[in-house]
Design an enzyme around this catalytic site. Structure first.
Site, PDB file in Angstrom:
ATOM      1  N   HIS A   1       0.811  -1.222   0.000  1.00 40.09           N
ATOM      2  CA  HIS A   1       0.000   0.000   0.000  1.00 40.09           C
ATOM      3  C   HIS A   1       0.849   1.280   0.000  1.00 40.09           C
ATOM      4  O   HIS A   1       0.514   2.259   0.691  1.00 40.09           O
ATOM      5  CB  HIS A   1      -0.973  -0.008   1.193  1.00 40.09           C
ATOM      6  CG  HIS A   1      -1.620  -1.335   1.404  1.00 40.09           C
ATOM      7  ND1 HIS A   1      -2.444  -1.922   0.464  1.00 40.09           N
ATOM      8  CD2 HIS A   1      -1.531  -2.226   2.426  1.00 40.09           C
ATOM      9  CE1 HIS A   1      -2.841  -3.095   0.904  1.00 40.09           C
ATOM     10  NE2 HIS A   1      -2.305  -3.311   2.086  1.00 40.09           N
ATOM     11  N   CYS A   2       1.956   1.270  -0.737  1.00 39.25           N
ATOM     12  CA  CYS A   2       2.851   2.441  -0.828  1.00 39.25           C
ATOM     13  C   CYS A   2       3.353   2.881   0.554  1.00 39.25           C
ATOM     14  O   CYS A   2       3.602   4.063   0.777  1.00 39.25           O
ATOM     15  CB  CYS A   2       2.175   3.608  -1.533  1.00 39.25           C
ATOM     16  SG  CYS A   2       1.740   3.226  -3.231  1.00 39.25           S
ATOM     17  N   ALA A   3       3.486   1.916   1.485  1.00 38.08           N
ATOM     18  CA  ALA A   3       3.949   2.262   2.835  1.00 38.08           C
ATOM     19  C   ALA A   3       4.959   1.216   3.301  1.00 38.08           C
ATOM     20  O   ALA A   3       4.897   0.730   4.433  1.00 38.08           O
ATOM     21  CB  ALA A   3       2.751   2.327   3.785  1.00 38.08           C
TER      22      ALA A   3
END
Lengths: 151, 138
Positions: free
Chosen positions: A107-109
């Site tokens: 999740h782009c994290a």
């Protein structure tokens, strides 16, 4: 620090307050009315989402094998979970085959998930205005079917 | 069995299953064939271009190919293990020239999104180039 998102009770009270105001002020200006209708509609939307989020959290917790790494109910209608030994991508593909769309991965994290020991990512369900309890039921039925796969 | 006969076998087996069971089959394959998946998860074996982590090796042993593949996602691993099963035991020349099209023929739509299909198309191209190089070396 103020509350970022209201809870179910807060949303219900806000909606009721706005409705009372609208009833009590039939002669108010168009702008004032628009503002309070917006407040009412938003509160109702939030209320539905909060209720659905609570239902999702409870139902997910009941699916055998589902792990909720955060451990506490999230404040918004987004819930991350795991279903070991299945990898998040595998879970997402198998849910997709049953008509349930979820996200999987980091999740782009990546740095955050790495620091939480979740570098393999998570499966993430996001609720929207268009979702209802039947969608949650379908998700959980799909997860039960995946959990029953004998590898 | 030749490489192409093994390909036909997989296409036929998977063709009889509905899409959910196809993925279940691939995940089972990923778990059941350790001899085809024991590749070190090291950088030199990592295949770049795939959405998921994928490690592959293709070597020659006594004139025949040996392929191994691993991935952290079971579906991708199962797809790569199918290829490993096809390539392993084939002569380098045979593998380099074979028409490998099982992913196009199988309707694994989700695992084969455009990005993923590029990934597997690239993987097959990489494997066949390597097989050709091994054939030439002999």
């Amino acid at each position: 620090m103020g509350e970022v998102l209201p809870d179910v009770k807060g949303c219900a009270e806000k909606a009721a307050r706005e409705l009372d105001w609208l009833k009590a002020n039939p002669q108010a200006s168009r702008e004032e009315w628009a503002s309070h209708i917006r407040g009412y509609v938003l509160a109702k939307f939030l209320l539905e989402e909060e209720k659905l989020r609570d239902y999702l959290w409870e139902e997910l917790s009941r699916v055998p094998g589902v792990e909720l790494p955060l451990g506490v109910k999230p404040r918004a209608g987004i819930v991350s979970f795991l279903l070991p030994p299945f990898y998040p991508y595998d879970v997402a593909v198998l849910l997709d085959q049953q008509g349930v769309a979820v996200r999987s991965g980091t999740h782009c994290a990546q740095p955050l998930l790495d620091s939480m020991g979740l570098s393999q990512g998570t499966v993430r369900v996001s609720l929207g205005l268009y979702n209802n309890a039947q969608d949650v039921d379908r998700l959980c039925a799909g997860l039960r079917r995946i959990a029953a796969i004998k590898l | 069995m030749t490489l192409l006969e093994r390909q036909e076998q997989y296409v036929n087996t998977l063709g009889e299953l509905d899409s959910f069971d196809q993925y279940t089959y691939l995940m089972g394959l990923a778990m059941k064939r350790p001899e085809l998946s024991g590749v070190p998860r090291e950088e030199e074996y990592r295949f770049l271009g795939c959405q998921s982590n994928l490690w592959v090796s293709l070597e020659e042993e006594e004139g025949l190919l040996r392929m191994r593949a691993d991935s952290d996602t079971l579906i991708v691993k199962g797809m790569a293990v199918m290829l490993a099963d096809m390539f392993t035991g084939a002569a380098p020349q045979e593998a380099a020239q074979a028409h490998i099209d099982l992913f196009q023929r199988l309707d694994l739509e989700v695992a084969l999104t455009s990005v993923r299909r590029n990934g597997f198309t690239e993987l097959i191209r990489f494997l066949q180039n390597r097989a050709a190089a091994l054939a030439e070396y002999n």
